[in-house]
Every structure is written in C-alpha cells, then in structure tokens.
Design an enzyme around this catalytic site. Structure first.
Site, short mmCIF file in Angstrom:
data_model
loop_
_atom_site.label_atom_id
_atom_site.label_comp_id
_atom_site.label_asym_id
_atom_site.label_seq_id
_atom_site.Cartn_x
_atom_site.Cartn_y
_atom_site.Cartn_z
N CYS A 13 18.78 -41.25 -28.15
CA CYS A 13 19.98 -40.42 -28.06
C CYS A 13 20.12 -39.49 -29.27
O CYS A 13 20.26 -39.97 -30.41
CB CYS A 13 21.22 -41.30 -27.94
SG CYS A 13 22.76 -40.36 -27.86
N LYS A 40 23.57 -51.92 -19.33
CA LYS A 40 24.60 -51.96 -20.37
C LYS A 40 25.29 -53.32 -20.42
O LYS A 40 25.77 -53.81 -19.40
CB LYS A 40 25.64 -50.86 -20.10
CG LYS A 40 25.05 -49.46 -20.09
CD LYS A 40 26.03 -48.44 -19.56
CE LYS A 40 25.36 -47.09 -19.43
NZ LYS A 40 26.23 -46.08 -18.78
N GLU A 65 32.26 -40.97 -28.86
CA GLU A 65 31.96 -39.54 -28.89
C GLU A 65 31.50 -39.11 -30.29
O GLU A 65 32.24 -39.27 -31.26
CB GLU A 65 33.13 -38.68 -28.41
CG GLU A 65 33.34 -38.69 -26.92
CD GLU A 65 32.17 -38.07 -26.16
OE1 GLU A 65 31.83 -36.89 -26.38
OE2 GLU A 65 31.57 -38.79 -25.34
N SER A 66 30.31 -38.54 -30.35
CA SER A 66 29.69 -38.22 -31.65
C SER A 66 30.53 -37.24 -32.47
O SER A 66 30.65 -37.41 -33.69
CB SER A 66 28.29 -37.65 -31.44
OG SER A 66 28.34 -36.41 -30.75
#
Length: 223
Positions: A13, A40, A65-66
């Site tokens: 990712c 997951k 969320e990055s």
C-alpha cells in the site's frame, strides 16, 4: 510522554508508505503490523470503518485515512513538514492530492486489458508528470532543500516506476529532467527507502502478474 503508535499496514500500500515516511522524518518510534487485505481480521474491521490501510493506533485509539493520519502527526510532532505560510500550505496540500490522482492513474495503467489501453495510460501518466515538470522549482525536493509532506506523497509514487522500468522502458520521464532528478533524490532518502517492505519488488511483480492485464504480459515476457 510520547504516545504508543502502531501502524496497521499492507505490504504494497503506497498510502501506508506515506505515513511511514512521515513517522520516520519526525523520528517517531512505532510498531508496524501487516495484515492481509484479502482476509481481513475481525479486529481490523472494528477499527477501520472503510476496511482499508493505513490505520494508526495512538494509545489504542484508531485514526484512519492516510491524509488524516499525516495531518495528525504534523499537528502533534516536530519537525514540521508543511510550510509556515498558510497559502504555501494550501498549495502543498493541493499537490499532495495531485500525487494521489497519479496513484489512481498507476492503478489504471497496470489494470489495462489491451496494449492500446496500456499505451493510453502511459500517455495519461506522462501528461501528469509533464505538469509537474512545468511547475517544479530548483529541487532537489519539492520545497527546495527542505523535505516536505509533498515529498512523502511522491516517494511511494515513484517507487512503482523502479519496478515498471525493470522490465520495459515506457518513457514516462524522458525529457523531464526536473521530475527525474526529484525522483532519484527521493529514492535515496532513508525514510523513503525504509518505508517499503524489504521484498517490495518481488511482491509487486507477483501482484502485477496476477492482474492478467496487458502489463502482466510484458512482465511474463521479460521473465
């Protein structure tokens, strides 16, 4: 006392890499836990409403969320990676979003099903890098000598092309000297080097082959 930080990640990712770079630039210790997004675990789904990585646990409290994670780190930890000037910060955030749009274009590139579609995606990416070339300053980083949040976004972007170019020259950066030099400056940065999994190249190649796309055929022919 510094909070306990745990980065929940996936090996390929780029958004995880973005957060790892920011943590490294701020010299913040953290634990990293990789998960399989194809299977997951239940505990992950409880802390990630979108079911995506990265997730940062801050004393067991989850942030997802990055972009949100990076802004939290910027607000709470030194050194600052954003400019002091509000207008410049806004400008940098805009180019961070542009970097995310390039990641979308990369996904379209490696998923293209025909050679014609693949060439169209090459041109799309080439056009985005031409836009960067026209606005880029003296370098070596986006903000000159100072490593900034935009650099943290583009380190993982450029990493893809190290792998793509190992089996075919698509000409993404031909006659784009500023972007090319920026790419190599980021490639040699310790925080960028350490942000990816040690087997990143092989993992990405395996992922690309499984796409059964036009790019997969290029890679299979090279092997």
């Amino acid at each position: 006392m510094s909070p306990k930080l745990t980065l929940i990640s996936h090996t390929l990712c780029p958004y995880v890499q973005r957060v790892a770079i920011v943590l490294a630039e701020k010299n913040v210790p953290f634990e990293r836990i990789d998960i399989d997004l194809a299977c997951k675990p239940d505990w992950f789904l409880k802390i990630s409403p979108l079911g995506k990585t990265p997730v940062l646990l801050v004393n067991e409290q989850a942030i997802f969320e990055s972009s949100v994670i990076c802004e939290y780190l910027e607000e709470t930890m030194l050194p600052r990676l954003h400019p002091e000037d509000a207008l410049q910060r806004a400008r940098h955030r805009g180019w961070m979003e542009f970097g995310s749009s390039i990641l979308n274009s990369i996904g379209a590139f490696y998923n293209a099903q025909t050679e014609e579609a693949l060439r169209e995606r090459v041109l799309q990416l080439r056009g985005q890098f031409e836009q960067l070339e026209q606005m880029f300053g003296a370098g070596p980083y986006f903000d000159g000598d100072r490593f900034c949040m935009v650099d943290a976004v583009f380190g993982p972007v450029f990493r893809y092309f190290d792998v793509f170019e190992s089996f075919n020259d698509f000409g993404f950066f031909n006659e784009l000297p500023k972007v090319r030099h920026w790419r190599y400056a980021l490639k040699d940065r310790k925080s960028v080097l350490l942000a990816a999994h040690e087997d990143y190249r092989q993992l990405l190649c395996n992922f690309l082959v499984r796409r059964n796309s036009a790019l997969s055929a290029h890679l299979k022919n090279h092997r």
